[in-house]
Each structure stands twice: as structure tokens, then as C-alpha cells.
Scaffold this motif. Sequence first.
Motif, PDB file in Angstrom:
ATOM      1  N   HIS B  12      -6.702  -0.051   1.981  1.00  0.00           N
ATOM      2  CA  HIS B  12      -7.244   1.123   1.183  1.00  0.00           C
ATOM      3  C   HIS B  12      -8.723   1.232   0.998  1.00  0.00           C
ATOM      4  CE1 HIS B  12      -7.365  -1.891  -2.162  1.00  0.00           C
ATOM      5  NE2 HIS B  12      -6.368  -2.190  -1.705  1.00  0.00           N
ATOM      6  N   HIS B  13      -9.239   0.172   0.917  1.00  0.00           N
ATOM      7  CA  HIS B  13     -10.747   0.011   0.772  1.00  0.00           C
ATOM      8  C   HIS B  13     -11.385   1.007   1.810  1.00  0.00           C
ATOM      9  CE1 HIS B  13     -14.999  -1.042   1.573  1.00  0.00           C
ATOM     10  NE2 HIS B  13     -15.004  -1.375   0.285  1.00  0.00           N
ATOM     11  N   VAL B  16     -10.896   4.704   0.966  1.00  0.00           N
ATOM     12  CA  VAL B  16     -11.666   5.337  -0.381  1.00  0.00           C
ATOM     13  C   VAL B  16     -13.172   5.458   0.175  1.00  0.00           C
ATOM     14  CG1 VAL B  16     -12.892   4.730  -2.641  1.00  0.00           C
ATOM     15  CG2 VAL B  16     -10.292   4.231  -2.044  1.00  0.00           C
ATOM     16  N   GLU B  17     -13.657   4.571   1.091  1.00  0.00           N
ATOM     17  CA  GLU B  17     -14.814   4.845   1.434  1.00  0.00           C
ATOM     18  C   GLU B  17     -15.048   5.861   2.508  1.00  0.00           C
ATOM     19  OE1 GLU B  17     -17.576   3.327  -0.051  1.00  0.00           O
ATOM     20  OE2 GLU B  17     -16.130   2.572  -1.394  1.00  0.00           O
ATOM     21  N   VAL B  28      -9.255  10.250  -5.780  1.00  0.00           N
ATOM     22  CA  VAL B  28      -8.105   9.575  -6.282  1.00  0.00           C
ATOM     23  C   VAL B  28      -7.428   9.075  -4.919  1.00  0.00           C
ATOM     24  CG1 VAL B  28      -5.778  10.135  -7.011  1.00  0.00           C
ATOM     25  CG2 VAL B  28      -7.795  11.181  -8.160  1.00  0.00           C
ATOM     26  N   LEU B  29      -6.922   7.810  -4.975  1.00  0.00           N
ATOM     27  CA  LEU B  29      -6.076   7.031  -4.199  1.00  0.00           C
ATOM     28  C   LEU B  29      -4.954   6.694  -4.763  1.00  0.00           C
ATOM     29  CD1 LEU B  29      -6.059   5.228  -1.699  1.00  0.00           C
ATOM     30  CD2 LEU B  29      -6.645   3.142  -3.125  1.00  0.00           C
ATOM     31  N   PHE B  30      -3.740   7.114  -4.035  1.00  0.00           N
ATOM     32  CA  PHE B  30      -2.458   6.807  -4.450  1.00  0.00           C
ATOM     33  C   PHE B  30      -1.940   5.808  -3.545  1.00  0.00           C
ATOM     34  CE2 PHE B  30       2.092   6.945  -3.993  1.00  0.00           C
ATOM     35  CZ  PHE B  30       2.659   6.564  -5.383  1.00  0.00           C
ATOM     36  N   LEU B  31      -1.273   4.971  -3.965  1.00  0.00           N
ATOM     37  CA  LEU B  31      -0.607   3.890  -3.175  1.00  0.00           C
ATOM     38  C   LEU B  31       0.768   3.584  -3.759  1.00  0.00           C
ATOM     39  CD1 LEU B  31      -2.701   0.649  -2.836  1.00  0.00           C
ATOM     40  CD2 LEU B  31      -2.927   2.626  -1.478  1.00  0.00           C
ATOM     41  N   GLY B  32       1.712   3.847  -2.745  1.00  0.00           N
ATOM     42  CA  GLY B  32       3.287   3.352  -3.057  1.00  0.00           C
ATOM     43  C   GLY B  32       3.456   2.189  -2.659  1.00  0.00           C
ATOM     44  N   THR B  89       1.909  -2.020   0.555  1.00  0.00           N
ATOM     45  CA  THR B  89       1.702  -0.725   0.527  1.00  0.00           C
ATOM     46  C   THR B  89       2.544  -0.148   1.568  1.00  0.00           C
ATOM     47  OG1 THR B  89      -0.544  -1.115  -0.520  1.00  0.00           O
ATOM     48  CG2 THR B  89       0.124   1.191   0.655  1.00  0.00           C
ATOM     49  N   SER B  90       3.381   0.952   1.162  1.00  0.00           N
ATOM     50  CA  SER B  90       4.231   1.601   2.107  1.00  0.00           C
ATOM     51  C   SER B  90       3.672   3.094   2.641  1.00  0.00           C
ATOM     52  CB  SER B  90       5.553   1.975   1.655  1.00  0.00           C
ATOM     53  OG  SER B  90       5.408   2.605   0.501  1.00  0.00           O
ATOM     54  N   ILE B  91       2.739   3.499   1.599  1.00  0.00           N
ATOM     55  CA  ILE B  91       1.941   4.805   1.697  1.00  0.00           C
ATOM     56  C   ILE B  91       0.618   4.805   1.051  1.00  0.00           C
ATOM     57  CG2 ILE B  91       3.285   6.154  -0.003  1.00  0.00           C
ATOM     58  CD1 ILE B  91       2.761   8.569   1.974  1.00  0.00           C
TER      59      ILE B  91
END
Lengths: 138, 138, 82, 82
Positions: B12-13, B16-17, B28-32, B89-91
Motif C-alpha cells: 500500500h505504501h 499512496v506514493e 484516500v486509501l482503502f484496504l479490505g 489485504t485482499s483489496i
Amino acid sequence: MRIKLTNEPIVHHDMVENCRCKSAGAIVLFLGTVREITGNEQTLSLEYEAFAPLAEKTLIEIAEQAKSKWGIQKLEIIHRLGILQPGETSIAVCVSTPHRADAFAACQQIMDKIKEVVPIWKKETSPKGVSNWIHPKI
Amino acid sequence: MRIKLTNEPIVHHDMVENCRCKSAGAIVLFLGTVREITGNEQTLSLEYEAFAPLAEKTLIEIAEQAKSKWGIQKLEIIHRLGILQPGETSIAVCVSTPHRADAFAACQQIMDKIKEVVPIWKKETSPKGVSNWIHPKI
Amino acid sequence: MIKISVVFFAGARDIVGRNRLEIEIPPQTNIAELREILIVKFPRLEDLARRAAFAVNEIFVLTDTLLVENDEVAFLPAVSGG
Amino acid sequence: MIKISVVFFAGARDIVGRNRLEIEIPPQTNIAELREILIVKFPRLEDLARRAAFAVNEIFVLTDTLLVENDEVAFLPAVSGG
């Protein structure tokens, strides 16, 4: 729950990892970043200043209220202070909840409240060197 | 814009970058993430399977529609496939926009559409070894 | 008769017992009719079939879409990704 | 008269020219009255003062709050953090 004001760059990766937990199905991270262009105006830098003791206390209250309202599992809020360049992160809010609608709602409501009540101000400097404190209700 | 299905853990890092840019004031970052407990049921692992070519095409369509609707500057969507443990994290969906309300709305609407139409399925395995494909409308 | 293939996913694949089925159907058969043919062949597929979506050659289609020789139909039970 | 201090931030500090002001006010002065005293002293503060929030000893207060000796009042112009 970690809440702080800092003069150091915000490390969003660690915030997300701190919010990850087996009881959560959703993590939402919000970053506020310094925008270079707003309408026709250009921003060279922003300087953030806080009334630190009250700002921290207010952030904790906002966090506590959100925690009980939205079933938040873990939560981190970090606000940067000092001089920031375009693209840099001024604030980061990260929450985890069992279900995703709550994570979005909680993160957004926390941000709305921070913008409304936390005693932190920004001064904008234009490329011409003109600096202005932003006081939105004026 | 990066959209992909992957068997590797989601980083995820980097998402975002990749979404950070000077024209955006909000990311905005969403993690499932895989939840271990749902009600009284425990989850040992989840297995995700996709009809990959149509899933990718559908994700791109969702992304394109969201981009024009919400003024998205940058956008990344990564969906994990294969067997995942609780906490993983799935998504991940990450968007940047000039203002924050659009970033929240865009990210949430993208997630809602993914859950509704993208041909990806999960199979849940309980600690007793019982496995069930989840087909929510049944 | 025309020959088409049907690919199955997730719970539907488990019921059918395989990924892919080659079958012969009458010309002018549409997706809704194919669905009935599949339910007759695999009665346990009915619940999933009633709420499935369908794609032909990797494009989502409505159930009145007519099938032609060599079409690849994807039987897509209600999704649960994310 | 009682002695209190007022701390200023952001645009208010720029107008006042310093962080902190020690001033003497009549006993039983409340925040609303202090605000008027400050506007008389610093007329350019008026726009900010009308929409400012106030804290006493690091707690937000309403404008009818009475001040006592040694209180530290924070003059908090409309915020713009985040």
C-alpha cells in the motif's frame, strides 16, 4: 490509538500497519497534502502552527468520540507542523473497523471535525513571497 | 492509473506514493483486510478467485467512470487473488483529488461498485476445515 | 445444433464439477434459455443460476442475447470479491 | 484590577505583534468583555475577534466565562489546519 503533532514527515505506511488487525475488515487512510494550485493561485509553501496542548487534547476528544460511535478498532492521527512544500503530507488519519462503511464515515467525520475545531492554522506563501495566514470564516 | 490483479501481497505504501501529486490536496486509501471473526463465525483463511480478463476490464471501466465523475488526479486499484490469512489485504483502492470530500466519495463508490459487479469470488475456510464459496445474494 | 462452451466459477464450478463444459444447443438459443438447459442438466445449479450474471466472449450480456457457434459463455454467480 | 495573560496565534499574533500580552482587567470581566477590550487596544483585530474561539488555561470556554487572576486566555482565530 496514537495521536500526535510532529515536525517530522509523516510515515503513512506505519500508521496503516498499526491499524491493521484481525478484528477489522476495513482500513481507511486519509492524507491531506499541500496543493500547489488553488484556482488561479499558486502556493510555494504552507506553514502550520498549533496551540499544541489544546490541539492535542482536542484531537484526543475527537478520536474518543469517533471510536465509540463507529466501532473503531484502531486509530491514528498525526498532524504535521512547520513549513511544508507542495505534495507533502500535512495530516494523516487512519482508522480500522469491522465493516467498510464505518471506516469511511469515521475517517471523514474525524477530518471534518479537525478542520472545524482543532487550534491549528496555516500560513500560505505565494511564489512572489507574499505570506497570509488562512482564517476561513473571515 | 494502475489496475491489477495479483497473487503477491499488496504494497500500500507505493500505491499512496503513486497517487501523491501537487494538484491533489487529498489522498484516500482503502484496504479490505481478512477479518478473523464475523458474528460467531471464525475464519481460518479466504481464497479469492477471479474471472481475470473480465474482472480487469470491469475494474478499468469502474475506474474510468470514477475519474471523470470525481476529478480524480491519480488512482490505483489492486485486488489480491489466492489464499489469504486473517489480517492480510485482499483489496486496495487509492485515489487523489483536489479536495477531500471527492476523495472519500470516489474511493467509497469505487469499492461499492467493485463489491457489486466485478467477477471475483471468495471461499471461506473455517477452523474445522469446512470451505464455502460466498455468493451473497443466495 | 451449434457448439458453445460454458465456463464456471466458484460455487458453480464446484456443483458442475469442472471449469468448462462444451455443449450443443439449438440455433437461436439465448442466454435465458441456456440457463434453463443448464438447470435441467445440473439441478443443484438452480439457486446460483437464478441470480447469476453472464458474459459472452468476456463481455457482460443481457439474458436475451442470442448465442452463436463457438461462443464462450461465462456463468458468473453472485460476486463476493473486495 | 486583576492580571491575566492573553496568548495570540497566527494572524492575530501578527496584528498584535507578539505571542503574549499581560494585561490588567476589572474583576468579573468575562471573555466577551475581554474581547471588546482587545478590539479597543488593537482595532485591526476586530474581524478575527468576532469569529475567534477562546480557551482559558487550555480549555475551550464560552464567552460568558468570568476571568480570574492569573488566567491564561488563548485567542484562537478561525482555524485552518488539516
